[in-house]
Design a protein around this motif. Sequence first.
Motif, PDB file in Angstrom:
ATOM      1  N   ILE A 272      -2.034  -5.939  -7.896  1.00 53.60           N
ATOM      2  CA  ILE A 272      -2.816  -5.401  -9.012  1.00 53.60           C
ATOM      3  C   ILE A 272      -2.359  -3.976  -9.261  1.00 53.60           C
ATOM      4  O   ILE A 272      -2.305  -3.152  -8.339  1.00 53.60           O
ATOM      5  CB  ILE A 272      -4.325  -5.441  -8.691  1.00 53.60           C
ATOM      6  CG1 ILE A 272      -4.780  -6.888  -8.434  1.00 53.60           C
ATOM      7  CG2 ILE A 272      -5.142  -4.830  -9.823  1.00 53.60           C
ATOM      8  CD1 ILE A 272      -6.183  -6.994  -7.875  1.00 53.60           C
ATOM      9  N   LEU A 273      -2.033  -3.676 -10.532  1.00 51.10           N
ATOM     10  CA  LEU A 273      -1.492  -2.351 -10.875  1.00 51.10           C
ATOM     11  C   LEU A 273      -1.974  -1.937 -12.258  1.00 51.10           C
ATOM     12  O   LEU A 273      -1.914  -2.726 -13.213  1.00 51.10           O
ATOM     13  CB  LEU A 273       0.042  -2.406 -10.862  1.00 51.10           C
ATOM     14  CG  LEU A 273       0.783  -1.139 -11.304  1.00 51.10           C
ATOM     15  CD1 LEU A 273       0.614  -0.046 -10.250  1.00 51.10           C
ATOM     16  CD2 LEU A 273       2.261  -1.433 -11.540  1.00 51.10           C
TER      17      LEU A 273
ATOM     18  N   ARG B 176       6.614   3.129  -9.020  1.00 49.48           N
ATOM     19  CA  ARG B 176       6.003   2.537  -7.828  1.00 49.48           C
ATOM     20  C   ARG B 176       6.199   1.026  -7.799  1.00 49.48           C
ATOM     21  O   ARG B 176       6.460   0.451  -6.736  1.00 49.48           O
ATOM     22  CB  ARG B 176       4.511   2.886  -7.774  1.00 49.48           C
ATOM     23  CG  ARG B 176       4.256   4.346  -7.400  1.00 49.48           C
ATOM     24  CD  ARG B 176       2.786   4.639  -7.161  1.00 49.48           C
ATOM     25  NE  ARG B 176       2.026   4.728  -8.412  1.00 49.48           N
ATOM     26  CZ  ARG B 176       1.105   3.872  -8.787  1.00 49.48           C
ATOM     27  NH1 ARG B 176       0.815   2.822  -8.025  1.00 49.48           N
ATOM     28  NH2 ARG B 176       0.443   4.028  -9.921  1.00 49.48           N
ATOM     29  N   LEU B 177       6.075   0.384  -8.959  1.00 52.94           N
ATOM     30  CA  LEU B 177       6.268  -1.072  -9.002  1.00 52.94           C
ATOM     31  C   LEU B 177       7.715  -1.432  -8.719  1.00 52.94           C
ATOM     32  O   LEU B 177       7.995  -2.381  -7.967  1.00 52.94           O
ATOM     33  CB  LEU B 177       5.835  -1.626 -10.364  1.00 52.94           C
ATOM     34  CG  LEU B 177       5.954  -3.141 -10.535  1.00 52.94           C
ATOM     35  CD1 LEU B 177       5.091  -3.871  -9.497  1.00 52.94           C
ATOM     36  CD2 LEU B 177       5.555  -3.573 -11.940  1.00 52.94           C
ATOM     37  N   HIS B 178       8.659  -0.671  -9.306  1.00 54.85           N
ATOM     38  CA  HIS B 178      10.084  -0.924  -9.051  1.00 54.85           C
ATOM     39  C   HIS B 178      10.397  -0.798  -7.562  1.00 54.85           C
ATOM     40  O   HIS B 178      10.994  -1.705  -6.956  1.00 54.85           O
ATOM     41  CB  HIS B 178      10.939   0.072  -9.846  1.00 54.85           C
ATOM     42  CG  HIS B 178      11.199  -0.351 -11.248  1.00 54.85           C
ATOM     43  ND1 HIS B 178      12.450  -0.323 -11.816  1.00 54.85           N
ATOM     44  CD2 HIS B 178      10.370  -0.842 -12.209  1.00 54.85           C
ATOM     45  CE1 HIS B 178      12.383  -0.757 -13.067  1.00 54.85           C
ATOM     46  NE2 HIS B 178      11.122  -1.065 -13.324  1.00 54.85           N
ATOM     47  N   ASP B 179      10.015   0.339  -6.985  1.00 54.37           N
ATOM     48  CA  ASP B 179      10.325   0.585  -5.578  1.00 54.37           C
ATOM     49  C   ASP B 179       9.604  -0.415  -4.668  1.00 54.37           C
ATOM     50  O   ASP B 179      10.180  -0.913  -3.693  1.00 54.37           O
ATOM     51  CB  ASP B 179       9.940   2.011  -5.182  1.00 54.37           C
ATOM     52  CG  ASP B 179      10.769   3.061  -5.916  1.00 54.37           C
ATOM     53  OD1 ASP B 179      11.829   2.690  -6.452  1.00 54.37           O
ATOM     54  OD2 ASP B 179      10.345   4.236  -5.950  1.00 54.37           O
ATOM     55  N   GLY B 180       8.340  -0.702  -5.012  1.00 55.56           N
ATOM     56  CA  GLY B 180       7.565  -1.629  -4.196  1.00 55.56           C
ATOM     57  C   GLY B 180       8.130  -3.042  -4.229  1.00 55.56           C
ATOM     58  O   GLY B 180       8.273  -3.686  -3.183  1.00 55.56           O
ATOM     59  N   MET B 181       8.472  -3.535  -5.423  1.00 57.97           N
ATOM     60  CA  MET B 181       8.989  -4.896  -5.532  1.00 57.97           C
ATOM     61  C   MET B 181      10.361  -5.022  -4.874  1.00 57.97           C
ATOM     62  O   MET B 181      10.677  -6.057  -4.280  1.00 57.97           O
ATOM     63  CB  MET B 181       9.061  -5.314  -7.000  1.00 57.97           C
ATOM     64  CG  MET B 181       7.722  -5.691  -7.618  1.00 57.97           C
ATOM     65  SD  MET B 181       6.839  -6.975  -6.698  1.00 57.97           S
ATOM     66  CE  MET B 181       8.049  -8.290  -6.662  1.00 57.97           C
TER      67      MET B 181
ATOM     68  N   ARG C  47       0.826  -1.211   0.000  1.00 61.04           N
ATOM     69  CA  ARG C  47       0.000   0.000   0.000  1.00 61.04           C
ATOM     70  C   ARG C  47       0.857   1.256   0.000  1.00 61.04           C
ATOM     71  O   ARG C  47       0.485   2.272  -0.603  1.00 61.04           O
ATOM     72  CB  ARG C  47      -0.942  -0.016   1.214  1.00 61.04           C
ATOM     73  CG  ARG C  47      -2.174  -0.863   1.033  1.00 61.04           C
ATOM     74  CD  ARG C  47      -3.195  -0.576   2.126  1.00 61.04           C
ATOM     75  NE  ARG C  47      -2.711  -1.042   3.408  1.00 61.04           N
ATOM     76  CZ  ARG C  47      -2.964  -2.241   3.931  1.00 61.04           C
ATOM     77  NH1 ARG C  47      -3.694  -3.097   3.246  1.00 61.04           N
ATOM     78  NH2 ARG C  47      -2.504  -2.584   5.112  1.00 61.04           N
ATOM     79  N   LYS C  48       1.993   1.213   0.679  1.00 67.26           N
ATOM     80  CA  LYS C  48       2.878   2.382   0.732  1.00 67.26           C
ATOM     81  C   LYS C  48       3.315   2.807  -0.664  1.00 67.26           C
ATOM     82  O   LYS C  48       3.530   3.991  -0.933  1.00 67.26           O
ATOM     83  CB  LYS C  48       4.103   2.061   1.596  1.00 67.26           C
ATOM     84  CG  LYS C  48       5.054   3.240   1.782  1.00 67.26           C
ATOM     85  CD  LYS C  48       6.148   2.911   2.766  1.00 67.26           C
ATOM     86  CE  LYS C  48       7.223   2.061   2.131  1.00 67.26           C
ATOM     87  NZ  LYS C  48       8.397   1.859   3.004  1.00 67.26           N
ATOM     88  N   HIS C  49       3.419   1.825  -1.576  1.00 67.51           N
ATOM     89  CA  HIS C  49       3.858   2.121  -2.947  1.00 67.51           C
ATOM     90  C   HIS C  49       2.691   2.144  -3.939  1.00 67.51           C
ATOM     91  O   HIS C  49       2.917   2.091  -5.156  1.00 67.51           O
ATOM     92  CB  HIS C  49       4.901   1.084  -3.381  1.00 67.51           C
ATOM     93  CG  HIS C  49       6.171   1.144  -2.572  1.00 67.51           C
ATOM     94  ND1 HIS C  49       7.141   2.094  -2.797  1.00 67.51           N
ATOM     95  CD2 HIS C  49       6.608   0.404  -1.526  1.00 67.51           C
ATOM     96  CE1 HIS C  49       8.138   1.917  -1.940  1.00 67.51           C
ATOM     97  NE2 HIS C  49       7.834   0.901  -1.151  1.00 67.51           N
TER      98      HIS C  49
END
Length: 530
Positions: free
Chosen positions: A262-263, A275-280, A246-248
């Motif tokens: 889900i994105l 966001r996906l890069h940082d989140g993953m 959720r943070k990302h």
Amino acid sequence: MNPPPEAANNISTILAWNPTTTEETTRVMNSIHSGSPSDPCPHHIYNKADNIIAPHLRVINASLTTATFPESWKHAELNALLKKPTADPTELKNFRPISLLPFPAKVIKKIVNAQLTAALESSDSLDSTQFGFRANHSTETALIAATDDIRALTDKGETVALILLDLSAAFDTVCHRTLIDRLGSAGIRGKALEWVISFLSGRTQRVRLPPFRSAATEIICGVPQGSSLSPTLFNVYMTPLANIARKHGLDIISYADDTQLILSLTNNPTSARTRLHDGMKEVATWMTDSRLKLNTDKTEVLILGPTPSAWDDSWWPPALGSTPQPTNHARNLGFILDSSLSMTRQVNSVTSACFNTLRMLRKIFRWIPIDTRKTVTHALVTSRLDYGNTLYAGITTKLQRKLQRIQNAAARLILDIPRHHHISGHLRKLHWLPVNKRITFRLLTHAHKAIYNLGPKLINSRVSFYTPPRTLRSTGQALAAIPRIRKTTAGGKSFSFLAAKTWNSLPSHLRAIPEHLPFRRQLKTWLFEH
């Protein structure tokens, strides 16, 4: 979210000072039907003599009050079973270990799990996106939430990536020290936490392959397989993952270790990619710190929406290895989702599996009584037909007919009816709703739970009562608010839309029933009559 101090104290009290009663012990004993070969007393003796034995199991309350789990109950016998009959028995990876635990240990763990779960739920210590092993939650509700989110995004014309993360042996790699820390953060302290520490420490296991048994080995990580308490502990262990997602800005839905992200790929793609890069990256780091292994080679990506080409290698962080290539279908929690959510792959898979089973049953059913035929058919065929059938709401008539042919064939096999005889009357004799009404029945039972706040929080928020802006004739008729949609092929097939629309088609006396079981009974009767 950590519970307030008073909630934490309440949780500590529940495990340490709530002794079990003889009636509760008897009920739990009756619900357990297996034990360990090392048990001096076979499990069927416990079941048959439960009223005699239960009052004498004082060790259970002694364990709770002293915060000590008996050492003699910490040993597990492992049976190694081939995953498939055709698998190579010389390859260890083809075996599935089945853990056999002492019967009294199962009794106390089930009692503790009931109290622990109630405490965690009352203090909101478990994340609402976790659907695994919780009351009123299931794989079906997890799939409903995921597909509803996807259809909401595709209804706006967006292209969506469904990322299915794969974890290797997640239950077996849980770090005990980290688990204890997270239990403390969830409010499990004092005697309660001491009991869990005692439960996890000093455990041993050995492999049993009659007539041989290996030497006992100490278990230094993981939660015990076969224990009713282990899934609850694992849910607590996985709680921080949802906060990271959720943070990302990533939507997350989990069922135990099965995690789906889900994105939207087309709504501000530059920001979404970052966001996906940082989140993953943070997810991968968190999993490493938690002693969990993210298997990027088995991670799948399903692209849904008008622009499948929106996904390319630039979306995946290079540090996590090669980019998962998008697939046109993926198995998610035992249900096959295709890139258009048409459910064609799932229906074809169910049709093939059910007809194969029916062909095998035909060879033996002539010697089996009808009541036994019903039981076997339900276990092997209709249960598969019903699994996830809320997701079939809105499928084409052609796919519905495929599923109906399975039910017709099953009814003919049970009642020994010739192939070309009319089947409707015989379905009523079996008290079976036709497939289209079974779908409607399941859809409306989920709608009822949502609208009366009886289901998972993530589902309850999708269907709500309609409140008119001023007093109208519809006021007080328990109607649902129907969300606005743009496309009948996307939003028009979402759970939020179909559940509300179908709910409003019910007669007012059904909509006004707040209790779930009476609603189910009267709904089934109404569907039979209409």
